[in-house]
Design an enzyme around this catalytic site. Structure first.
Site, PDB file in Angstrom:
ATOM      1  N   HIS A 356      65.419 123.529  59.042  1.00  0.00           N
ATOM      2  CA  HIS A 356      65.326 122.174  59.607  1.00  0.00           C
ATOM      3  C   HIS A 356      66.424 121.843  60.601  1.00  0.00           C
ATOM      4  O   HIS A 356      66.547 120.690  61.008  1.00  0.00           O
ATOM      5  CB  HIS A 356      65.380 121.124  58.500  1.00  0.00           C
ATOM      6  CG  HIS A 356      64.197 121.135  57.601  1.00  0.00           C
ATOM      7  ND1 HIS A 356      63.093 120.339  57.821  1.00  0.00           N
ATOM      8  CD2 HIS A 356      63.935 121.847  56.499  1.00  0.00           C
ATOM      9  CE1 HIS A 356      62.204 120.558  56.855  1.00  0.00           C
ATOM     10  NE2 HIS A 356      62.700 121.470  56.040  1.00  0.00           N
ATOM     11  N   LYS A 544      67.702 105.899  63.118  1.00  0.00           N
ATOM     12  CA  LYS A 544      67.807 107.259  62.591  1.00  0.00           C
ATOM     13  C   LYS A 544      69.223 107.419  62.074  1.00  0.00           C
ATOM     14  O   LYS A 544      70.053 106.538  62.275  1.00  0.00           O
ATOM     15  CB  LYS A 544      67.532 108.284  63.697  1.00  0.00           C
ATOM     16  CG  LYS A 544      68.324 108.011  65.000  1.00  0.00           C
ATOM     17  CD  LYS A 544      68.012 109.031  66.091  1.00  0.00           C
ATOM     18  CE  LYS A 544      66.743 108.749  66.845  1.00  0.00           C
ATOM     19  NZ  LYS A 544      65.701 109.736  66.594  1.00  0.00           N
ATOM     20  N   ARG A 545      69.503 108.545  61.384  1.00  0.00           N
ATOM     21  CA  ARG A 545      70.874 108.765  60.951  1.00  0.00           C
ATOM     22  C   ARG A 545      71.820 108.750  62.143  1.00  0.00           C
ATOM     23  O   ARG A 545      71.435 109.128  63.249  1.00  0.00           O
ATOM     24  CB  ARG A 545      70.969 110.098  60.196  1.00  0.00           C
ATOM     25  CG  ARG A 545      70.463 110.023  58.793  1.00  0.00           C
ATOM     26  CD  ARG A 545      71.143 108.955  57.982  1.00  0.00           C
ATOM     27  NE  ARG A 545      72.523 109.333  57.702  1.00  0.00           N
ATOM     28  CZ  ARG A 545      72.917 109.914  56.584  1.00  0.00           C
ATOM     29  NH1 ARG A 545      72.055 110.160  55.612  1.00  0.00           N
ATOM     30  NH2 ARG A 545      74.176 110.227  56.378  1.00  0.00           N
ATOM     31  N   LYS A 550      72.593 112.922  68.142  1.00  0.00           N
ATOM     32  CA  LYS A 550      71.473 112.009  68.382  1.00  0.00           C
ATOM     33  C   LYS A 550      71.802 110.985  69.477  1.00  0.00           C
ATOM     34  O   LYS A 550      70.941 110.272  69.966  1.00  0.00           O
ATOM     35  CB  LYS A 550      71.074 111.304  67.083  1.00  0.00           C
ATOM     36  CG  LYS A 550      70.512 112.262  66.022  1.00  0.00           C
ATOM     37  CD  LYS A 550      70.203 111.540  64.729  1.00  0.00           C
ATOM     38  CE  LYS A 550      69.812 112.468  63.582  1.00  0.00           C
ATOM     39  NZ  LYS A 550      68.439 112.974  63.685  1.00  0.00           N
ATOM     40  N   THR A 652      61.035 112.966  63.348  1.00  0.00           N
ATOM     41  CA  THR A 652      59.757 112.471  62.818  1.00  0.00           C
ATOM     42  C   THR A 652      59.632 110.971  63.094  1.00  0.00           C
ATOM     43  O   THR A 652      58.531 110.453  63.177  1.00  0.00           O
ATOM     44  CB  THR A 652      59.651 112.730  61.299  1.00  0.00           C
ATOM     45  OG1 THR A 652      60.898 112.377  60.689  1.00  0.00           O
ATOM     46  CG2 THR A 652      59.338 114.178  61.003  1.00  0.00           C
ATOM     47  N   LYS A 656      56.464 108.264  64.330  1.00  0.00           N
ATOM     48  CA  LYS A 656      56.137 106.964  63.720  1.00  0.00           C
ATOM     49  C   LYS A 656      56.051 105.884  64.793  1.00  0.00           C
ATOM     50  O   LYS A 656      55.165 105.021  64.762  1.00  0.00           O
ATOM     51  CB  LYS A 656      57.177 106.610  62.645  1.00  0.00           C
ATOM     52  CG  LYS A 656      57.135 107.581  61.461  1.00  0.00           C
ATOM     53  CD  LYS A 656      58.380 107.529  60.580  1.00  0.00           C
ATOM     54  CE  LYS A 656      58.437 108.802  59.722  1.00  0.00           C
ATOM     55  NZ  LYS A 656      59.719 108.974  59.014  1.00  0.00           N
TER      56      LYS A 656
HETATM   57  C1  26W Z   1      74.333 120.882  53.715  1.00  0.00           C
HETATM   58  C2  26W Z   1      74.268 119.550  54.378  1.00  0.00           C
HETATM   59  C3  26W Z   1      72.954 119.290  55.017  1.00  0.00           C
HETATM   60  C4  26W Z   1      72.219 118.214  54.618  1.00  0.00           C
HETATM   61  C5  26W Z   1      71.009 117.960  55.192  1.00  0.00           C
HETATM   62  C6  26W Z   1      72.470 120.127  55.994  1.00  0.00           C
HETATM   63  C7  26W Z   1      71.268 119.879  56.571  1.00  0.00           C
HETATM   64  C8  26W Z   1      70.530 118.803  56.176  1.00  0.00           C
HETATM   65  C9  26W Z   1      69.172 118.553  56.770  1.00  0.00           C
HETATM   66  C10 26W Z   1      68.551 119.847  57.211  1.00  0.00           C
HETATM   67  C11 26W Z   1      69.228 117.589  57.875  1.00  0.00           C
HETATM   68  C12 26W Z   1      67.881 117.081  58.261  1.00  0.00           C
HETATM   69  O1  26W Z   1      67.392 116.129  57.696  1.00  0.00           O
HETATM   70  N1  26W Z   1      67.267 117.689  59.274  1.00  0.00           N
HETATM   71  C13 26W Z   1      66.125 117.070  59.915  1.00  0.00           C
HETATM   72  O2  26W Z   1      64.915 117.544  59.367  1.00  0.00           O
HETATM   73  C14 26W Z   1      63.803 116.842  59.895  1.00  0.00           C
HETATM   74  C15 26W Z   1      62.568 117.310  59.174  1.00  0.00           C
HETATM   75  O3  26W Z   1      62.244 118.607  59.540  1.00  0.00           O
HETATM   76  C16 26W Z   1      63.715 117.054  61.392  1.00  0.00           C
HETATM   77  O4  26W Z   1      62.671 116.273  61.900  1.00  0.00           O
HETATM   78  C17 26W Z   1      65.028 116.655  62.088  1.00  0.00           C
HETATM   79  O5  26W Z   1      64.980 116.990  63.452  1.00  0.00           O
HETATM   80  C18 26W Z   1      66.184 117.354  61.401  1.00  0.00           C
HETATM   81  O6  26W Z   1      67.419 116.871  61.926  1.00  0.00           O
END
Ligand code: 26W
Length: 817
Positions: A356, A544-545, A550, A652, A656
């Site tokens: 992701h 968004k976060r 971003k 995503t 929306k």
């Molecule tokens: C280890 C810490 C950590 C925590 C969360 C690393 C990575 C994450 C996630 C992978 C972050 C995340 O939410 N990624 C998002 O995933 C969405 C669903 O696929 C994508 O639409 C976003 O672009 C992506 O940033």
């Protein structure tokens, strides 16, 4: 099974009020009413839930287990009601009881067991799996505290614990009968069994009981209810005298503490790995419990563990659950006596991995010392996987030692979870076409070369049932009045709206609905922020976060620039604009928090400056979450998707907004590329460097933002306002760090590593086009309708259909009541 009647439903509500709270409807609090209505709805759901599982048993179906540390579900009651076929009856019953469904729905805590995109995607996927009739479990953690609640005080973010379970959560069912033990620490002893075979036995460990709670996931109008199973930890030994006798006092207390801490809180990090021991405990805890239970369930009906993959698939939602690979190996070898090669064959046919993010700071790498101490047997197994994989690499690329350096699972004192996930599974997928291409060409190039057939793309999607049917009822009804209701379960139908895009009457209807949604959001903002906004202005939204990549900072710097222009030239042609932000920053992410403070400081100055006649307003919506997201998307005119190209895996939120008829201003990043491909570039505002250009710059050590600073006086003016106290007279140095991040190299970090100044002018151009285009009401309305009409591809139903047929090999099930 008899269908429940309206009067029975009403009776159930009043009975629950009586039994739970000794109250009548007229005396009950809103929270009590929420609980009673929820139990009455749950009654209906449970019948379907049981019927679904009987059908699964009978048909001996293959099941996907979606392993995820995060499920950002949002409120369940309203969503359940619209998905149930008894929907109309329930709504009438509630009205006849004299209750207001909206305010009852508002009583539900918003279960926020996730951070952002990855967690919400998991929730959309569960909705689609049930609606399509695919057998599935979501497997996760029952965090006592989910994502924190955000409060804004003096412009700063404060984090408040989210005690979502405090009044009890009516939809969960505790399943103590499926509790399993999970072991940590100790050492591995090797002992011979009666047949002279070596046995690997973990000794002197600490353990906890993993106890599952099941939540129903209701399909749309099809009687199918899948399960989200979230695990809680309980102490194994209640504090008993036995322990004292054996001198195990210390251990008993430690085990209790372990159980108390594991599920305490969700890590509020998004895209940032911090290497915390407790996080690895959480990961192994829920993965071990889920895999143990899946294997036991399989063995209840089958006798050949070698065929596990025919009935079970484990999808790993990012690397967070990757210990599943080693845990499955452990169970197959240590509990079911398979040889290594047999176990490996089963494992690599059962596990699949979704990536992701390409942000390098998100990569999970655990120090060997920590990993082997916490999970000694699992570490042994990973060492062996690594040993064999290195031999394979050496044989394939003789003499190329760089390959080992780049590809080994254990290297440089660390266990690399992404490498384990790739080697240990049958599939590696990215979440948008561009993202998958970048994985293949850059980040995971060596793995793609070695395992080309494992790589594939699954472009993300969203559920139209929450984000249109539930979140935007006015538009949902309008769509249905035009094209019928098939779009609810097959979003490709929404394309039939395209023929209305040129119709002036339809344009007026569409924009009038948008207007009413803007009024609804303006009321919410008035109530929650005390800011008055004009629903006739352009609602330009970035929710968004908060993350530097971003580029909320690009957005607010542009607002500062617009304000400077308006001040200099009050007569300037300018259509009123409301810039709306919503974002949580990870608690320890200083720069992200500084950006929130900056947005609020800018809002404070601009919103109170009467000289610009309300032409610009800036609003920061406190505590952005799934429940207010539904209000926000439906009211947006402009969707800000402005990440540095190549950094946003998919996004995503972009989908929306599109579904709700907003026009995208964005870079060619993530799924924006595919959005523009569907809707046409003329119905969006694209700007900025391409991902190839960004990657080029990065490979050449970045670019020099000072050149831009020196020649562009508008940009210089804006940046100078960061350090001269213009927005922070009480502390002119407040935004120095942001200023420096744009202009100075800092250790290994390049100045303006996200290309904000580089993209600034092109963003400004795109924003000018937005303002001009909005004034052509017909053109805008046409583009807005086309955005909704062309969003069919972005249903999570389409995504799940691809996963189910191409990766999981699932069959659809029908359930009759
Ligand atoms: C280890 C810490 C950590 C925590 C969360 C690393 C990575 C994450 C996630 C992978 C972050 C995340 O939410 N990624 C998002 O995933 C969405 C669903 O696929 C994508 O639409 C976003 O672009 C992506 O940033």
């Amino acid at each position: 099974m008899d269908k429940i009647t309206k009067s029975e439903f009403k009776e159930n509500v009043t009975d629950y009020l009586k039994v739970l709270y000794r109250r009548e409807v007229s005396e009950a609090t809103q929270q009590q009413l929420f609980q009673a209505v929820s139990y009455a709805v749950k009654d209906i759901v449970v019948d379907q839930w049981m019927a679904t599982h009987k059908a699964y048993e009978k048909q001996d179906v293959k099941t996907v287990y979606y392993l995820s540390m995060e499920f950002l579900m949002g409120r369940a009651l309203g969503n359940m009601i619209i998905n149930l076929s008894a929907n109309k009856m329930i709504k009438e019953a509630i009205a006849e009881l004299g209750l207001d469904l909206n305010s009852i729905e508002d009583q539900e805590p918003d279960p926020a067991l996730g951070n952002g995109g990855l967690g919400r995607l998991a929730a959309c996927f569960l909705d689609s799996l049930s609606t399509l009739g695919y057998p599935a479990y979501g497997c996760g953690i029952r965090y006592k505290y989910g994502m924190f609640k955000q409060r804004i005080k003096d412009g700063y973010q404060l984090e408040v614990p989210d005690d979502w379970l405090k009044d009890g959560y009516p939809f969960e069912i505790k399943r103590s009968e499926y509790a399993v033990e999970v072991k940590f620490g100790g050492y591995v002893a090797i002992r011979k069994d009666a047949n002279g075979k070596d046995r690997f036995i973990q000794e002197n460990y600490q353990s906890v009981m993993a106890v599952p709670y099941d939540l129903p996931i209701v399909g749309y109008n099809n009687n199918i209810v899948n399960t989200l199973r979230i695990w809680d930890a309980e102490a194994i030994d209640t504090f008993n005298l036995d322990s004292f006798d054996k001198g195990d006092y210390q251990k008993a207390v430690e085990q209790q503490n372990l159980a108390r801490t594991i599920c305490e809180v969700l890590y509020p990090n998004d895209n940032h790995y911090a290497g915390k021991e407790l996080r690895l405990k959480q990961q192994y805890f829920f993965v071990s419990a889920s895999v143990q239970r899946a294997v036991s369930k399989y063995m209840e009906k089958h006798n050949d563990i070698r065929k596990l993959h025919e009935k079970v698939a484990f999808q790993l939602n990012d690397t967070h659950p990757t210990v599943a690979v080693a845990e499955l190996m452990r169970i197959l070898m240590d509990c079911y006596d398979l040889e290594w090669n047999e176990a490996w064959e089963v494992t690599t046919k059962t596990c699949a991995y979704t990536n992701h993010t390409i942000m390098s700071e998100a990569l999970e790498k655990w120090p060997i010392e920590l990993f082997s101490r916490l999970l000694p047997r699992i570490y042994q197994i990973i060492e062996e996987i690594n040993r064999r994989f290195i031999i394979e690499i050496q044989n394939t690329y003789p003499g190329d030692y760089h390959k080992i350096e780049k590809m080994a699972i254990i290297y440089d004192g660390q266990v690399k979870m992404a490498h384990l996930a790739i080697v240990g599974g049958y599939s590696v997928n990215g979440v948008a076409r561009l993202h998958t291409e970048i994985l293949k060409k850059q980040e995971l190039k060596d793995f793609y070369q070695h395992f080309p057939t494992k790589f594939n793309n699954k472009t993300n999607g969203i559920t139209q049932r929450r984000f249109l049917l539930h979140g935007n009822p006015l538009l949902a009804d309008w769509v249905t009045s035009k094209i019928g209701n098939e779009w609810i379960t097959d979003l490709s139908h929404i394309n039939e709206l395209a023929i209305y895009a040129d119709d002036e009457k339809c344009q007026k209807e569409f924009m009038n609905i948008k207007y009413q949604n803007k009024v609804r959001l303006a009321q919410y903002i008035q109530e929650h922020n005390g800011v008055t906004i004009n629903p006739r202005s352009i609602f330009d939204v970035q929710v968004k976060r908060l993350h530097e990549y971003k580029r909320q900072l690009l957005n607010i710097l542009h607002v500062m620039h617009l304000y400077n222009q308006l001040k200099r030239n009050p007569g300037m042609e300018f259509y009123p604009r409301t810039f709306i932000f919503g974002a949580k920053a990870s608690a320890g992410y200083r720069r992200a928090k500084a950006i929130i403070k900056l947005i609020n400081s800018v809002a404070n100055v601009i919103n109170n400056d009467t000289s610009i006649q309300n032409k610009i307003k800036v609003v920061f919506i406190e505590d952005y979450k799934v429940s207010n997201a539904e209000l926000i998307f439906s009211a947006a005119d402009v969707s800000e998707q402005i990440s540095t190209a190549s950094k946003e895996a998919s996004g995503t939120g972009n989908m929306k907004f599109m579904l709700n008829g907003a026009l995208t201003i964005g870079t060619m990043d993530g799924a924006n590329v595919e959005i523009v491909e569907e809707v046409g570039e003329e119905n969006a505002f694209i700007f900025g460097l391409s991902s190839d250009e960004v990657i080029q710059f990065e490979q050449n050590g970045g670019y020099n933002p000072k050149e831009i600073f020196n020649i562009d006086q508008d940009i210089r003016a804006v940046l100078t306002q960061l350090i001269n106290g213009f927005y922070s007279p009480e502390n002119p140095e407040l935004f120095r760090e942001l200023y420096n991040s744009l202009l100075e190299n800092n250790g290994g970090e390049r100045a303006d590593q996200y290309f904000i100044l580089k993209d600034f002018r092109s963003y400004e151009e795109a924003q000018k086009k937005v303002g001009a285009y909005y004034q052509d009401e017909k053109a805008w309305a046409k583009s807005a309708i086309l955005n909704t009409a062309k969003s069919g591809k972005f249903s999570s139903d389409r995504t799940i259909e691809e996963y189910a047929t191409e990766l999981w090999n699932l069959n659809k099930v029908k359930v009759e009541l």
